[in-house]
Design an enzyme around this catalytic site. Structure first.
Site, short mmCIF file in Angstrom:
data_model
loop_
_atom_site.label_atom_id
_atom_site.label_comp_id
_atom_site.label_asym_id
_atom_site.label_seq_id
_atom_site.Cartn_x
_atom_site.Cartn_y
_atom_site.Cartn_z
N ARG A 113 4.80 10.49 4.55
CA ARG A 113 3.67 11.25 3.99
C ARG A 113 2.42 11.08 4.86
O ARG A 113 1.66 12.04 5.06
CB ARG A 113 3.42 10.82 2.54
CG ARG A 113 2.50 11.75 1.80
CD ARG A 113 2.50 11.47 0.31
NE ARG A 113 2.00 10.13 0.02
CZ ARG A 113 2.08 9.55 -1.18
NH1 ARG A 113 2.62 10.19 -2.20
NH2 ARG A 113 1.60 8.33 -1.37
N LYS A 169 -2.71 13.22 1.62
CA LYS A 169 -3.51 12.09 1.10
C LYS A 169 -4.76 11.89 1.96
O LYS A 169 -4.90 10.89 2.67
CB LYS A 169 -2.65 10.84 1.00
CG LYS A 169 -3.09 9.92 -0.13
CD LYS A 169 -1.99 8.99 -0.57
CE LYS A 169 -2.48 7.86 -1.44
NZ LYS A 169 -3.07 8.29 -2.71
N GLU A 217 -2.44 18.17 -11.29
CA GLU A 217 -2.21 16.74 -11.43
C GLU A 217 -3.47 16.05 -11.92
O GLU A 217 -4.49 16.70 -12.13
CB GLU A 217 -1.73 16.13 -10.12
CG GLU A 217 -2.73 16.22 -8.99
CD GLU A 217 -2.27 15.50 -7.73
OE1 GLU A 217 -1.52 14.52 -7.81
OE2 GLU A 217 -2.70 15.91 -6.64
N1 PLP Z 1 -1.56 12.11 -6.96
C1 PLP Z 1 -2.66 11.56 -6.43
C2 PLP Z 1 -3.87 12.42 -6.32
C3 PLP Z 1 -2.65 10.22 -6.00
O1 PLP Z 1 -3.75 9.66 -5.48
C4 PLP Z 1 -1.48 9.47 -6.15
C5 PLP Z 1 -1.44 8.09 -5.70
O2 PLP Z 1 -0.97 7.77 -4.65
C6 PLP Z 1 -0.35 10.08 -6.72
C7 PLP Z 1 -0.44 11.40 -7.11
C8 PLP Z 1 0.92 9.33 -6.88
O3 PLP Z 1 1.60 9.18 -5.64
P1 PLP Z 1 2.55 7.96 -5.40
O4 PLP Z 1 3.55 7.92 -6.49
O5 PLP Z 1 3.19 8.26 -4.08
O6 PLP Z 1 1.71 6.74 -5.36
C1 COI Z 2 -2.21 5.09 -5.43
O1 COI Z 2 -1.70 5.16 -6.54
O2 COI Z 2 -1.68 4.45 -4.51
C2 COI Z 2 -3.46 5.77 -5.10
O3 COI Z 2 -3.72 5.94 -3.95
C3 COI Z 2 -4.39 6.20 -6.16
C4 COI Z 2 -5.77 5.67 -5.87
C5 COI Z 2 -6.80 6.58 -6.41
C6 COI Z 2 -5.92 4.27 -6.37
#
Ligand code: PLP
Ligand code: COI
Length: 350
Positions: free
Chosen positions: A87, A190, A226
């Site tokens: 990612r 991200k 989301e």
């Molecule tokens: N959506 C957003 C905006 C996020 O910041 C995160 C955190 O990382 C997620 C979703 C969830 O992603 P992940 O499960 O890869 O941590």
């Molecule tokens: C995560 O869940 O890893 C994120 O990056 C979310 C963040 C806003 C703490």
């Protein structure tokens, strides 16, 4: 590893929040003249960068988030770190930054976790080690163009639950007047800039008594996107497990894993598709927010169009689907149950 690096720090592991705690080591690698250095561990937490750095002016910056957990047998487990490497690669390309090679990313993560072994919360504490890799464009610049130099860093911090309450506690979300991401913008990457734009929305949601902002698609404000820091999961009538499909949301590692568990273990019908929230509200039995930080946080209620909508148990109870998925996911992450998908990676503590 020396004795002192192995001796656990004297922290109140059980009452940690989601905060920065300075640990002993961080990993740094640089991209100069188009070439990545091998990277090394350092102790200084202060980064010194040029005042013209594109990261500072034009948000040419991105990051990742993953966790290390102590398993029952004392080993240290990472959860699908290769997906975070992938990612970050996609995000870097979108922001015209040189992708961090997968091997360098994984080396940076593993070395930082190993060097900070003393800071990894022990098994059973409910806490974990949050790992935050970041990539920034640095160096002398003024005009709107990509940086010529880049710094990659991996920092870690022991953390507790992201939302107050801890463990599997109920949260609430609010749709505010702000959008997060344009349909063809950077929402699925991200990029730090997505989060700066969301700060006011989160604060507005908090002022309404919710934990976090909930976003609808910005073109029509009809479909679920989301939450500010997590993807959305829905348990719907007819044993359906539904997650929003949108070009503007982060492809959550946690959500992709949970979809597999809902299909394989709960034998639910999986649907990844646009969710017209107002039209489908009555069919939603349970909602949750999911992510590395959020894990699975059941959503008791959402604020939309000037009113609260309550889900399972009048918005006051954790529903059975999200509870089972939470248990299953966290047990795999902590090595408490078999990992048939090969999702966890053991860190060699040395
Ligand atoms: N959506 C957003 C905006 C996020 O910041 C995160 C955190 O990382 C997620 C979703 C969830 O992603 P992940 O499960 O890869 O941590
Ligand atoms: C995560 O869940 O890893 C994120 O990056 C979310 C963040 C806003 C703490």
């Amino acid at each position: 590893m020396s004795e002192s690096n192995l001796k656990k720090k004297d922290l109140a592991w059980g009452s940690l929040g989601f905060d920065y705690i300075k640990t002993d080591y961080r990993f740094t690698a640089t991209n100069r003249d188009g070439k990545w250095s091998d990277g090394e561990l350092i102790t200084d937490e202060i980064m010194r960068i040029h005042e013209g750095s594109p990261a500072l002016h034009y948000a040419q910056q991105c990051f990742e988030g993953l966790k290390a957990q102590t398993a029952k047998d004392g080993s240290v487990l990472l959860f699908r770190p290769e997906l975070n490497a992938e990612r970050l690669h996609m995000t870097a390309e979108r922001l015209m930054m040189p992708p961090v090679p997968r091997e360098l990313f994984l080396k940076g993560v593993e070395e930082t976790v190993r060097a900070n072994y003393a800071w990894i919360p022990p098994y059973g504490s409910g806490a974990s080690l949050y790992i935050r890799p970041l990539l920034i464009g640095v160096g002398e610049n003024m005009g709107l163009r990509p940086a010529k130099e880049y710094d990659f860093r991996v920092i870690v911090s022991p953390v507790g639950p992201y939302y107050k309450g801890g463990g599997i506690s109920l949260i609430s979300l609010a749709v505010t007047e702000f959008d997060r991401a344009a349909p063809l913008g950077t929402g699925k990457f991200k990029a730090g800039a997505n989060y700066a734009g969301g700060l006011l929305s989160t604060q507005t949601a908090k002022d309404m008594g919710a934990n976090e902002a909930l976003y609808l698609d910005s073109a029509q404000r009809k479909y679920l996107d989301e939450a500010g820091s997590a993807n959305i999961l829905l348990a719907m009538t007819g044993n359906r497990f539904v997650t929003p499909r949108s070009n503007a949301i982060l492809p959550s590692v946690t959500r992709r894993s949970i979809m597999t568990l809902a299909k394989d273990e709960l034998k639910m019908t999986i649907e990844e598709r646009p969710v017209a929230i107002r039209e489908e509200m009555a069919e939603i039995e349970e909602m949750a927010a999911c992510g590395t930080a959020a894990v699975i946080s059941p959503v008791g209620k959402i604020w939309i169009d000037g009113q609260w909508h309550l889900f399972y148990g009048n918005g006051e109870k954790v529903g059975p689907v999200m509870k089972r998925l939470y248990d299953s996911l966290t047990q795999i992450q902590k090595g408490e149950k078999a990992d048939p998908f090969g999702w966890t990676t053991k860190v060699n503590i040395g």
